[in-house]
Motif scaffolding. Structure first.
Motif, PDB file in Angstrom:
ATOM      1  N   ALA A 103      73.498 -17.929  30.924  1.00 16.30           N
ATOM      2  CA  ALA A 103      73.637 -17.694  32.364  1.00 16.30           C
ATOM      3  C   ALA A 103      73.058 -16.345  32.766  1.00 16.30           C
ATOM      4  O   ALA A 103      72.397 -16.222  33.814  1.00 16.30           O
ATOM      5  CB  ALA A 103      75.114 -17.779  32.754  1.00 16.30           C
ATOM      6  N   ARG A 104      73.303 -15.319  31.953  1.00 13.21           N
ATOM      7  CA  ARG A 104      72.781 -13.987  32.277  1.00 13.21           C
ATOM      8  C   ARG A 104      71.254 -13.957  32.228  1.00 13.21           C
ATOM      9  O   ARG A 104      70.608 -13.363  33.104  1.00 13.21           O
ATOM     10  CB  ARG A 104      73.353 -12.949  31.315  1.00 13.21           C
ATOM     11  CG  ARG A 104      74.821 -12.612  31.574  1.00 13.21           C
ATOM     12  CD  ARG A 104      75.322 -11.558  30.611  1.00 13.21           C
ATOM     13  NE  ARG A 104      76.702 -11.181  30.923  1.00 13.21           N
ATOM     14  CZ  ARG A 104      77.151  -9.940  31.029  1.00 13.21           C
ATOM     15  NH1 ARG A 104      76.326  -8.927  30.833  1.00 13.21           N
ATOM     16  NH2 ARG A 104      78.412  -9.696  31.316  1.00 13.21           N
ATOM     17  N   VAL A 105      70.670 -14.576  31.208  1.00 12.01           N
ATOM     18  CA  VAL A 105      69.210 -14.583  31.103  1.00 12.01           C
ATOM     19  C   VAL A 105      68.616 -15.411  32.236  1.00 12.01           C
ATOM     20  O   VAL A 105      67.596 -15.036  32.831  1.00 12.01           O
ATOM     21  CB  VAL A 105      68.769 -15.117  29.729  1.00 12.01           C
ATOM     22  CG1 VAL A 105      67.258 -15.320  29.690  1.00 12.01           C
ATOM     23  CG2 VAL A 105      69.204 -14.172  28.627  1.00 12.01           C
ATOM     24  N   ARG A 106      69.253 -16.518  32.558  1.00  6.12           N
ATOM     25  CA  ARG A 106      68.760 -17.333  33.671  1.00  6.12           C
ATOM     26  C   ARG A 106      68.763 -16.531  34.975  1.00  6.12           C
ATOM     27  O   ARG A 106      67.805 -16.557  35.750  1.00  6.12           O
ATOM     28  CB  ARG A 106      69.615 -18.590  33.804  1.00  6.12           C
ATOM     29  CG  ARG A 106      68.937 -19.709  34.611  1.00  6.12           C
ATOM     30  CD  ARG A 106      69.925 -20.812  34.919  1.00  6.12           C
ATOM     31  NE  ARG A 106      70.376 -21.530  33.764  1.00  6.12           N
ATOM     32  CZ  ARG A 106      69.782 -22.599  33.238  1.00  6.12           C
ATOM     33  NH1 ARG A 106      68.658 -23.044  33.772  1.00  6.12           N
ATOM     34  NH2 ARG A 106      70.292 -23.219  32.200  1.00  6.12           N
ATOM     35  N   ALA A 107      69.849 -15.806  35.212  1.00  5.04           N
ATOM     36  CA  ALA A 107      69.966 -15.011  36.442  1.00  5.04           C
ATOM     37  C   ALA A 107      68.958 -13.870  36.464  1.00  5.04           C
ATOM     38  O   ALA A 107      68.334 -13.591  37.503  1.00  5.04           O
ATOM     39  CB  ALA A 107      71.381 -14.464  36.567  1.00  5.04           C
ATOM     40  N   SER A 108      68.769 -13.194  35.334  1.00  6.73           N
ATOM     41  CA  SER A 108      67.875 -12.034  35.292  1.00  6.73           C
ATOM     42  C   SER A 108      66.411 -12.422  35.443  1.00  6.73           C
ATOM     43  O   SER A 108      65.575 -11.601  35.821  1.00  6.73           O
ATOM     44  CB  SER A 108      68.065 -11.264  33.984  1.00  6.73           C
ATOM     45  OG  SER A 108      67.541 -11.988  32.884  1.00  6.73           O
TER      46      SER A 108
END
Length: 491
Positions: A103-108
């Motif tokens: 989720a963090r990589v997708r958001a970033s």
């Protein structure tokens, strides 16, 4: 793993930080095997059927683990700098951390674009099916790696432990995450889908592989359908429409459904499939306008694989379809696949380093009724005039109550395909030998051998120049090493 503080990790896994400073940053590999731990790693001490990972917490700390995640407070070596987070369930914590990282990589990366100004954020694909998952995953990784940082599991890391471990290898620069999703029961794939939240979910085939664990073909179909049932409308369900059980999943998903196969209604349609000793060839036609081409003219490409077997044409089509929908031209994908010399170790692997003039096809890592039948048909297709075919078959595991019937069917297929010699290895595969003998009234064309070493000796005495030998079994039967020895692969 991407950099996260101990406090962030504890929150992500719903655990308690009992040792270490909350603001300490961790960015090492995530491991469940203490032997793989290195400086900065995160070690999950999991409770297994045969061992307790908590026993290895001290050795993980000694190896330099930055953090151990445990289900109970565990003593660490005196003076150790290793932090500790205690959780209620180690497996759930591993999945939760993987979900948070994805989720963090997708958001970033959500606003990232490529050199053409197209969206280039993280894309995630999940792949399941009774057969072909690993080969398709490897093909897709080969295609996508030329267009951005790609993470995919090594080997068959596709269960509730292996899949999250693979997901945790992504970085903020990762463009493509390929997740292979296997299962041994209802609900397993659904959990992995919730963790990865794929943009594209691929279902290759519903067959009798692991039918003993699932409880039958209907339960297998239900388990595989979990790949698409929870996909959102913004995602894509890529389905093999040649398989009626897979095609029936159209009505189970809110996602956009795209079909692949030989059927006329397949959006990605393969035709002209052929295979010989040099590999597999087919033509693939794709919808127009997906990768910068004309909005009216479908894309068509001739695909040349060095990999043996018509069944791999379907796997390659699935891989090409995913990449094409993500903007990779068919021609680029086909060129990447042409560079592959094998789908995976011990999967239709062509070996010619043994006795002079003898060709060995080592396909003894996995075996189901479908994949064994496909391998036998490939054996017949690649043989040249004057050559003899030999099938060396072992047990197809995890078939449960269907075991005798399915082994019997394979024995009869060997005869009907006109294969010259059958060598059956192991008590679990006895029904293959018995059925072949009854079907063909053979006298010596089928040989049963209980022990792998004895089978090696028999085959070394049996083979002669011009023979083409297929070695096929489940991994547990151990025939992959027999195939290596016969094919001249150093131990």
């Amino acid at each position: 793993m991407i950099a996260m503080s101990l406090a962030e990790i504890a929150a992500a896994v719903d655990g308690e930080l009992v040792r270490g400073a909350a603001d300490t940053i961790v960015d090492g590999s995530v491991e469940t095997d203490s032997r793989l731990v290195g400086p900065g790693s995160v070690f999950f001490a999991l409770l297994g059927e045969e061992t307790d990972g908590h026993r290895f917490v001290p050795s993980a700390a000694d190896a330099g683990a930055a953090l151990v995640v445990t289900e109970r407070a565990t003593d660490l070596p005196e003076g150790s700098a290793t932090a500790q987070v205690v959780v209620a369930d180690g497996y759930a914590a591993l999945a939760a951390l993987a979900h948070e990282v994805v989720a963090r990589v997708r958001a970033s990366s959500a606003d990232r674009t490529d050199e053409h100004g197209r969206a280039a954020g993280l894309r995630v694909v999940g792949i399941t099916g009774s057969n072909g998952k690993t080969s398709t995953k490897n093909m897709l990784r080969t295609i996508l790696a030329e267009h951005g940082e790609t993470v995919a599991p090594e080997g068959s890391f596709n269960n509730h432990v292996g899949a999250p471990i693979s997901m945790l290898r992504i970085t903020h620069d990762t463009r493509y995450l390929v997740v292979e999703m296997g299962a041994s029961g209802i609900g397993h794939i659904a959990k992995l889908v919730c963790v990865a939240e794929p943009d594209t979910g691929v279902v290759l085939k519903v067959g009798l592989a692991h039918a003993g664990e699932f409880g039958g073909i209907e339960a297998t179909q239900r388990a595989k359908s979990e790949m698409v049932t929870d996909l959102p409308a913004s995602a894509t369900a890529l389905l093999n429409v040649d398989d009626d059980r897979v095609a029936a999943m159209r009505g189970l998903t809110a996602a956009q459904v795209v079909g692949f196969g030989t059927s006329d209604d397949a959006e990605y349609r393969l035709t002209g499939v052929s295979t010989d000793r040099d590999g597999t060839r087919f033509t693939l036609t794709a919808p127009p306008g997906r990768s910068g081409g004309s909005e009216q003219v479908p894309e068509t490409v001739d695909v040349r694989l060095a990999i043996l077997g018509e069944h791999h044409a379907m796997n390659a089509t699935a891989a090409l379809a995913v990449a094409h929908r993500w903007g990779v031209p068919l021609a680029d994908g086909a060129a990447a696949l042409a560079s592959m010399t094998r789908a995976e170790r011990w999967r239709m692997e062509l070996l010619q380093g043994g006795p002079e003039g003898v060709t060995v096809i080592n396909d003894a890592y996995n075996a189901s009724p479908d994949s064994t039948a496909a391998a036998l048909r490939t054996l017949v297709q690649v043989v040249r005039p004057g050559e003899r075919t030999i099938a060396v078959l072992g047990e197809m595991a995890e078939l449960g109550e269907f075991s005798v019937e399915e082994h019997d069917t394979i024995g009869r297929l060997v005869v009907r395909l006109g294969i010259g010699q059958l060598v059956v290895v192991g008590r679990g595969a006895m029904a293959i030998h018995q059925a072949a003998t009854l079907e063909g009234s053979w006298d010596g064309e089928s040989v049963f051998i209980e022990d792998v070493d004895d089978a090696v000796q028999t085959l070394q005495e049996m083979v002669r120049p011009g023979d083409v030998v297929l070695v096929k079994s489940s991994k547990s039967a151990g025939l992959r090493f027999l195939g290596d020895r016969l094919g001249g692969v150093p131990a």
